[in-house]
Design a protein around this motif. Structure first.
Motif, mmCIF file in Angstrom:
data_model
loop_
_atom_site.group_PDB
_atom_site.id
_atom_site.type_symbol
_atom_site.label_atom_id
_atom_site.label_comp_id
_atom_site.label_asym_id
_atom_site.label_seq_id
_atom_site.Cartn_x
_atom_site.Cartn_y
_atom_site.Cartn_z
ATOM 1 N N ALA A 1 0.809 -1.228 0.000
ATOM 2 C CA ALA A 1 0.000 0.000 0.000
ATOM 3 C C ALA A 1 0.837 1.270 0.000
ATOM 4 O O ALA A 1 0.519 2.240 0.695
ATOM 5 C CB ALA A 1 -0.961 -0.003 1.198
ATOM 6 N N LYS A 2 1.921 1.262 -0.774
ATOM 7 C CA LYS A 2 2.730 2.455 -0.956
ATOM 8 C C LYS A 2 2.426 3.002 -2.353
ATOM 9 O O LYS A 2 2.887 2.471 -3.352
ATOM 10 C CB LYS A 2 4.221 2.136 -0.832
ATOM 11 C CG LYS A 2 4.640 1.576 0.511
ATOM 12 C CD LYS A 2 4.564 2.632 1.604
ATOM 13 C CE LYS A 2 5.109 2.097 2.927
ATOM 14 N NZ LYS A 2 5.010 3.092 4.014
ATOM 15 N N TYR A 3 1.652 4.053 -2.405
ATOM 16 C CA TYR A 3 1.196 4.594 -3.682
ATOM 17 C C TYR A 3 1.904 5.918 -3.979
ATOM 18 O O TYR A 3 1.903 6.833 -3.154
ATOM 19 C CB TYR A 3 -0.313 4.811 -3.662
ATOM 20 C CG TYR A 3 -1.102 3.515 -3.586
ATOM 21 C CD1 TYR A 3 -1.521 2.875 -4.743
ATOM 22 C CD2 TYR A 3 -1.415 2.938 -2.356
ATOM 23 C CE1 TYR A 3 -2.237 1.685 -4.684
ATOM 24 C CE2 TYR A 3 -2.135 1.752 -2.288
ATOM 25 C CZ TYR A 3 -2.540 1.134 -3.454
ATOM 26 O OH TYR A 3 -3.248 -0.046 -3.390
ATOM 27 N N LYS A 4 2.468 6.015 -5.159
ATOM 28 C CA LYS A 4 3.242 7.208 -5.508
ATOM 29 C C LYS A 4 2.355 8.393 -5.899
ATOM 30 O O LYS A 4 2.584 9.524 -5.465
ATOM 31 C CB LYS A 4 4.181 6.908 -6.678
ATOM 32 C CG LYS A 4 5.285 5.911 -6.383
ATOM 33 C CD LYS A 4 6.145 5.732 -7.628
ATOM 34 C CE LYS A 4 7.254 4.718 -7.411
ATOM 35 N NZ LYS A 4 8.076 4.541 -8.642
ATOM 36 N N TYR A 5 1.373 8.134 -6.732
ATOM 37 C CA TYR A 5 0.670 9.231 -7.401
ATOM 38 C C TYR A 5 -0.664 9.480 -6.724
ATOM 39 O O TYR A 5 -1.665 8.821 -6.998
ATOM 40 C CB TYR A 5 0.535 8.903 -8.895
ATOM 41 C CG TYR A 5 1.877 8.535 -9.461
ATOM 42 C CD1 TYR A 5 2.874 9.499 -9.615
ATOM 43 C CD2 TYR A 5 2.187 7.209 -9.768
ATOM 44 C CE1 TYR A 5 4.136 9.156 -10.074
ATOM 45 C CE2 TYR A 5 3.444 6.865 -10.229
ATOM 46 C CZ TYR A 5 4.420 7.842 -10.379
ATOM 47 O OH TYR A 5 5.668 7.497 -10.814
ATOM 48 N N TRP B 1 5.865 14.437 -21.091
ATOM 49 C CA TRP B 1 4.887 13.471 -21.609
ATOM 50 C C TRP B 1 5.057 12.089 -20.961
ATOM 51 O O TRP B 1 4.213 11.225 -21.123
ATOM 52 C CB TRP B 1 4.995 13.360 -23.131
ATOM 53 C CG TRP B 1 6.343 12.952 -23.656
ATOM 54 C CD1 TRP B 1 6.768 11.682 -23.921
ATOM 55 C CD2 TRP B 1 7.435 13.816 -23.984
ATOM 56 N NE1 TRP B 1 8.066 11.690 -24.390
ATOM 57 C CE2 TRP B 1 8.500 12.992 -24.444
ATOM 58 C CE3 TRP B 1 7.626 15.198 -23.941
ATOM 59 C CZ2 TRP B 1 9.724 13.512 -24.853
ATOM 60 C CZ3 TRP B 1 8.840 15.710 -24.352
ATOM 61 C CH2 TRP B 1 9.871 14.887 -24.795
ATOM 62 N N LEU B 2 6.171 11.902 -20.230
ATOM 63 C CA LEU B 2 6.393 10.654 -19.513
ATOM 64 C C LEU B 2 6.153 10.796 -18.008
ATOM 65 O O LEU B 2 6.396 9.851 -17.260
ATOM 66 C CB LEU B 2 7.818 10.148 -19.768
ATOM 67 C CG LEU B 2 8.142 9.715 -21.203
ATOM 68 C CD1 LEU B 2 9.596 9.274 -21.313
ATOM 69 C CD2 LEU B 2 7.216 8.594 -21.660
ATOM 70 N N GLY C 1 1.058 13.050 -14.453
ATOM 71 C CA GLY C 1 0.559 14.148 -15.290
ATOM 72 C C GLY C 1 1.647 15.169 -15.539
ATOM 73 O O GLY C 1 2.465 15.452 -14.655
ATOM 74 N N GLY C 2 1.665 15.742 -16.742
ATOM 75 C CA GLY C 2 2.742 16.634 -17.143
ATOM 76 C C GLY C 2 2.409 18.101 -17.157
ATOM 77 O O GLY C 2 3.225 18.929 -17.561
ATOM 78 N N ILE D 1 2.348 19.021 -11.549
ATOM 79 C CA ILE D 1 3.651 19.155 -10.894
ATOM 80 C C ILE D 1 3.492 19.847 -9.540
ATOM 81 O O ILE D 1 4.148 19.480 -8.551
ATOM 82 C CB ILE D 1 4.617 19.947 -11.805
ATOM 83 C CG1 ILE D 1 4.791 19.207 -13.143
ATOM 84 C CG2 ILE D 1 5.970 20.137 -11.132
ATOM 85 C CD1 ILE D 1 5.472 20.029 -14.213
ATOM 86 N N TYR D 2 2.608 20.837 -9.471
ATOM 87 C CA TYR D 2 2.293 21.532 -8.211
ATOM 88 C C TYR D 2 1.898 20.515 -7.141
ATOM 89 O O TYR D 2 2.391 20.542 -6.002
ATOM 90 C CB TYR D 2 1.164 22.521 -8.484
ATOM 91 C CG TYR D 2 0.667 23.310 -7.289
ATOM 92 C CD1 TYR D 2 0.951 24.664 -7.173
ATOM 93 C CD2 TYR D 2 -0.113 22.719 -6.288
ATOM 94 C CE1 TYR D 2 0.472 25.412 -6.096
ATOM 95 C CE2 TYR D 2 -0.591 23.441 -5.215
ATOM 96 C CZ TYR D 2 -0.300 24.790 -5.118
ATOM 97 O OH TYR D 2 -0.763 25.520 -4.049
#
Length: 529
Positions: free
Chosen positions: A96-100, A223-224, A228-229, A234-235
């Motif tokens: 349960a370690k979620y990055k995004y 784009w990678l 989201g780009g 990014i904020y």
């Protein structure tokens, strides 16, 4: 029973076959997209949905075992039979370690965070987007099931705070400059590098919560970006961090304006639009000698052509996790030579490891590939991965460690047929700086060996392909990033005589007509006398 089936070698190959079919044909031919049909007859999709259990958890389990288990594993620990083929590894729902997420670092994501990741996928990973495959209902059923792999969700007493984007600070030169200062003050360059290409001094030592190597994002390729780009994405990322990785959250150090400034700066490192894949390199004519210095002003002119790259997975040894994802090319020519400028990103300048080293590495390498000879009609070409037994290829190679230029010929990647030529007609210069290689390779149009070397003429479309190898990633031989065949074209000088002849002919015609009229008038007068 399920464990024994998954351990069978033939079953382990199915995910790879599935991915190959998806890459070639897309999702649409495989599964009908969910659509609303008010009065239409039930489709196979709606029939399948109706066949699912009415209980959301049970329905999510069925969908998971059909579509997700090969990567994420039976118990959701990211250890499915296809997991070894990916970098980064599939998410462990068990840990349960979620990055995004839109929640603070260390907190669980919201259901909407999970919904977005499943719907849009994670670019640059093995996680595809499922928007055209699964309905919203099915995705939410899967979310309910994957949450059952960890008891962290049950321990959560209340919904976590969600980071929201504050009042927008529009991008501007001033905002970008302030963001650049924030980038340095926060130490971002230690991981991401001075110019943000993921080549900072600590980049090679970073690991995630599972102990696997993890690499800082190349901030020049939005784009990678997996979360989201856009600047607002990014904020959120700089204020939430990436759980399970060394990427911290900076919410305590950034207010709204500083967050936007940093986001605007990071966004400015990427082009305004995602580059479009080229198909033709239009070589530019120059009168000067082709410069070998990649920074020569001549190379600053002209339009670049961008080509995406992918790992070679058709033959042993395969490369499923390439680190070089694209290459940018320019070309110029004069009366005698043709030259190419190649630009590609690499996290490090690799060196060949010493015997007995724990981590094996090689020198970085790049190659330009041409057919040995053009076939009649120019349609038939050698196989794009280093040719075949009938049609060979001529490769112009460069290695970074010793700055060596050499030519080879090959007749297939599967048969170890590549042979280095005893001499080389190519020359150039390359260098590495701030996570990027810049290299010039040039050669005269004609060489003494017309059997092994491609011979150039203006006005002809020549097939060309590119290879790149990141030695630190263990890439060597058939393990390389590749492109298919494209074309390079040198437009011949325009024959300006086509502009001279018409007026000359017209003048001659009018002149002869004038003389003829004069003669006729003179003869007419004599007859009248």
């Amino acid at each position: 029973m399920l464990n024994s089936l998954l351990n069978k070698s033939w079953l382990k190959a199915l995910p790879l076959l599935f991915l190959a079919v998806v890459l070639l044909f897309g999702w649409t031919p495989l599964v009908a997209a969910d659509e609303e049909h008010d009065d239409a007859a039930p489709t196979a999709e709606t029939a399948e949905e109706n066949a699912l259990p009415t209980d959301d958890l049970a329905a999510g389990k069925m969908i998971y075992e059909k579509l997700c288990i090969s990567c994420h594993g039976i118990e959701g620990d990211g250890d499915g039979p296809a997991a070894v083929r990916f970098q980064p590894k599939p998410r462990s729902f068990k840990k349960a370690k979620y990055k995004y997420r839109t929640t603070p670092k260390g907190k669980l994501p919201t259901d909407e965070d999970l919904f977005r990741a499943i719907t849009l996928g994670l670019p640059g990973t093995g996680m595809p987007d499922w928007a055209d495959v699964l309905s919203e209902k099915k995705i939410r059923q899967v979310i309910k099931y994957i949450k059952s792999f960890s008891d962290e969700w049950e321990k959560q007493e209340s919904s976590p705070h969600v980071v929201t984007v504050g009042t927008v600070v529009p991008t501007s030169p001033e905002s970008v400059e302030r963001g650049k200062k924030q980038f340095t003050a926060l130490g971002c360059q230690l991981c991401h590098g001075t110019e943000g290409r993921g080549d900072g001094p600590t980049a090679s030592a970073l690991k995630n919560h599972r102990g696997d190597p993890v690499y800082p994002r190349n901030l020049n390729k939005n784009w990678l970006f997996r979360g989201g780009g856009k600047a607002e994405d990014i904020y959120v990322r700089v204020n939430t961090g990436l759980s399970g990785t060394p990427m911290p959250e900076f919410s305590g150090a950034l207010d709204n304006e500083k967050s936007w400034d940093l986001a605007n700066y990071v966004r400015s490192l990427s082009p305004e639009k995602t580059p479009e894949r080229g198909s033709l390199i239009k070589a530019r004519s120059i009168e000067e000698t082709i410069p070998v210095d990649p920074d020569d002003p001549i190379w600053q002119e002209g339009e670049p052509t961008w080509f995406p790259m992918m790992g070679q997975i058709s033959f042993e040894k395969r490369l499923f996790t390439p680190s070089v994802t694209d290459i940018t090319v320019k070309s110029v020519f004069n009366e005698k030579e043709i030259g190419f400028l190649l630009i590609w990103d690499d996290r490090s300048k690799s060196k060949t490891s010493k015997p007995g080293a724990k981590k094996i590495s090689f020198t970085d390498q790049v190659a330009i590939q041409f057919p040995e000879k053009l076939q009649p009609g120019g349609v038939k070409k050698p196989y794009f991965i280093m040719g075949d037994e009938k049609l060979g290829v001529n490769l112009w190679n460069w290695t970074s460690e010793d700055n060596r230029f050499f030519e080879t010929n090959a007749y297939g990647v599967w048969n170890n047929s590549e042979v280095e030529q005893s001499g080389s007609d190519i020359s150039g210069k390359g260098y590495y700086k701030n996570g990027q290689y810049r290299l010039v390779i040039k050669r005269s149009f004609q060489t003494s060996d017309s059997e092994k070397d491609i011979q150039f003429e203006k006005g002809i479309f020549y097939p060309v392909a590119f290879f790149a190898m990141d030695g630190t990633n263990g890439e060597k031989g058939s393990q390389r990033s590749i492109t298919p065949w494209y074309f390079v074209f040198m437009e011949p000088e325009e024959d300006k005589s086509v502009y001279y002849y018409p007026p000359i002919v017209i003048a001659l015609v009018f002149g002869l007509e004038f003389i003829l009229v004069k003669i006729l008038k003179k003869n007419h007068k004599k007859e009248n006398v």
